[in-house]
Design an enzyme around this catalytic site. Structure first.
Site, PDB file in Angstrom:
ATOM      1  N   GLY A  42       0.767  -1.234   0.000  1.00  0.00           N
ATOM      2  CA  GLY A  42       0.000   0.000   0.000  1.00  0.00           C
ATOM      3  C   GLY A  42       0.800   1.286   0.000  1.00  0.00           C
ATOM      4  N   GLY A  43       2.078   1.238  -0.312  1.00  0.00           N
ATOM      5  CA  GLY A  43       2.867   2.455  -0.348  1.00  0.00           C
ATOM      6  C   GLY A  43       2.546   3.319  -1.550  1.00  0.00           C
ATOM      7  CG  ASN A  51       4.755  -5.396  -4.502  1.00  0.00           C
ATOM      8  OD1 ASN A  51       5.073  -4.435  -3.818  1.00  0.00           O
ATOM      9  ND2 ASN A  51       4.468  -6.576  -3.989  1.00  0.00           N
ATOM     10  CG  ASN A 111       4.755  -7.071   0.154  1.00  0.00           C
ATOM     11  OD1 ASN A 111       4.982  -5.984  -0.345  1.00  0.00           O
ATOM     12  ND2 ASN A 111       5.352  -7.470   1.257  1.00  0.00           N
ATOM     13  CB  SER A 180      24.204  -2.068  -1.731  1.00  0.00           C
ATOM     14  OG  SER A 180      23.705  -3.397  -1.727  1.00  0.00           O
ATOM     15  NE  ARG A 190       6.231   2.912  -4.663  1.00  0.00           N
ATOM     16  CZ  ARG A 190       6.244   1.867  -3.838  1.00  0.00           C
ATOM     17  NH1 ARG A 190       7.141   0.906  -4.002  1.00  0.00           N
ATOM     18  NH2 ARG A 190       5.351   1.748  -2.877  1.00  0.00           N
ATOM     19  CG  HIS A 265       7.324  -4.203   4.545  1.00  0.00           C
ATOM     20  ND1 HIS A 265       6.652  -5.080   5.374  1.00  0.00           N
ATOM     21  CD2 HIS A 265       6.345  -3.511   3.887  1.00  0.00           C
ATOM     22  CE1 HIS A 265       5.348  -4.926   5.229  1.00  0.00           C
ATOM     23  NE2 HIS A 265       5.139  -3.978   4.333  1.00  0.00           N
ATOM     24  CD1 TRP A 266       8.217  -5.470  -1.527  1.00  0.00           C
ATOM     25  CD2 TRP A 266       9.852  -4.272  -2.449  1.00  0.00           C
ATOM     26  NE1 TRP A 266       7.708  -4.894  -2.660  1.00  0.00           N
ATOM     27  CE2 TRP A 266       8.692  -4.155  -3.238  1.00  0.00           C
ATOM     28  CE3 TRP A 266      11.015  -3.599  -2.829  1.00  0.00           C
ATOM     29  CZ2 TRP A 266       8.661  -3.388  -4.405  1.00  0.00           C
ATOM     30  CZ3 TRP A 266      10.984  -2.832  -3.982  1.00  0.00           C
ATOM     31  CH2 TRP A 266       9.823  -2.728  -4.764  1.00  0.00           C
TER      32      TRP A 266
END
Length: 286
Positions: A42-43, A51, A111, A180, A190, A265-266
């Site tokens: 949801g970003g 994603n 996710n 990195s 993004r 988180h990914w």
């Protein structure tokens, strides 16, 4: 590995479901076989392809039909303001997509917000789900160990309220463990996605006022989930706390949990090769 591009797999479909009338959903589709629907987080600027572009090829090569869905109010899907908790509304949109495409059952990969969507779908439409794969999903409520909301969620809302390249960079730095991996190409892609649909950002904040994060808690209903479930988490996740993985493991009847070290988180992006292998093996098991 199958060579796929966003443009060559891009499609639209109109859905009609509670809260959605002739609503345009964008998705990317590739492959043949059992259907796997991948649901993004949801970003700001999130979308199905950005994603999951590191995952779609291996899943297609493994013999699956893969659909990367843009959730309502994200990327190329139509704009929307939601009056109910987002995971539930998004789950209805998944059902609408499946109905429109004639898909009886599908495996779901989710996710963060997409994980909350998958949890709600498994609860509301158990007859329509195959297996469930979750990566740091929202939805399990309070944490026993971490103050909520976590640092990453605060930065996410800051970026929604004050969209800027610098705020995006701050969020992504918390998003990933391995700094990195944060390239100008990643940030610029993004940022361009954020700028394309400013209405999505405003609507997200309005929706969050109508149905705040506290309404996402489905802990009391996790026991209703009968789908075989593979839960993954980044040990270093700063958006959704690791103990939520244990809560899911304790409450979902047929669940297993894998924790990636040196991972934020990914997980499906930061540890793509290992994630793809584990997830595909899970889907192939009886």
């Amino acid at each position: 590995m199958t060579a796929l591009t966003e443009s060559s797999t891009s499609k639209f479909v109109k859905i009609n479901e509670k809260g959605f009338s002739d609503f345009n959903i964008h998705y990317n589709e590739a492959g043949n076989g059992e259907t796997v629907i991948m649901l993004h987080g949801g970003g700001p600027g999130a979308g199905g392809w950005s994603n999951y572009y590191r995952n779609v090829g291996p899943f297609v090569d493994a013999g699956y039909r893969v659909i990367l869905k843009d959730s309502p109010g994200f990327n190329k899907s139509d704009a929307v303001v939601m009056d109910e908790q987002r995971g539930l509304v998004n789950a209805r949109a998944v059902k609408g997509l499946m109905d429109a495409l004639g898909i009886d059952r599908a495996h779901l990969v989710g996710n963060s917000m997409g994980g909350a969507t998958a949890l709600n779908f498994a609860i509301e439409y158990p007859e329509r789900i195959g297996k469930l794969i979750l990566m740091g999903p929202g939805g399990p409520g309070p944490s026993m160990f971490a103050p909520m909301p976590m640092e990453g969620i605060k930065l996410l809302f800051k970026l929604y309220a004050e969209p800027s390249y610098e705020n995006l960079k701050q969020m992504i730095q918390v998003f990933l463990y391995d700094q990195s991996l944060i390239t100008e190409e990643l940030l610029q892609g993004r940022w361009e996605a954020i700028q394309r649909q400013p209405e999505h950002l405003k609507n997200f904040l309005i929706s969050a006022q109508k149905a705040p994060l506290s309404t996402w808690d489905v802990t009391a209903r996790l026991g209703e989930i009968k789908a075989k479930t593979f839960i993954t988490w980044g040990r270093d996740d700063r958006f959704v706390p690791l103990d939520h993985g244990l809560k899911l493991l304790w409450n979902i009847d047929d669940a297993r949990l894998h924790v990636f070290s040196k991972c934020g988180h990914w997980a499906q992006w930061e540890h793509a090769d290992e994630f793809n292998r584990l997830a595909i093996d899970f889907l192939r098991q009886a």
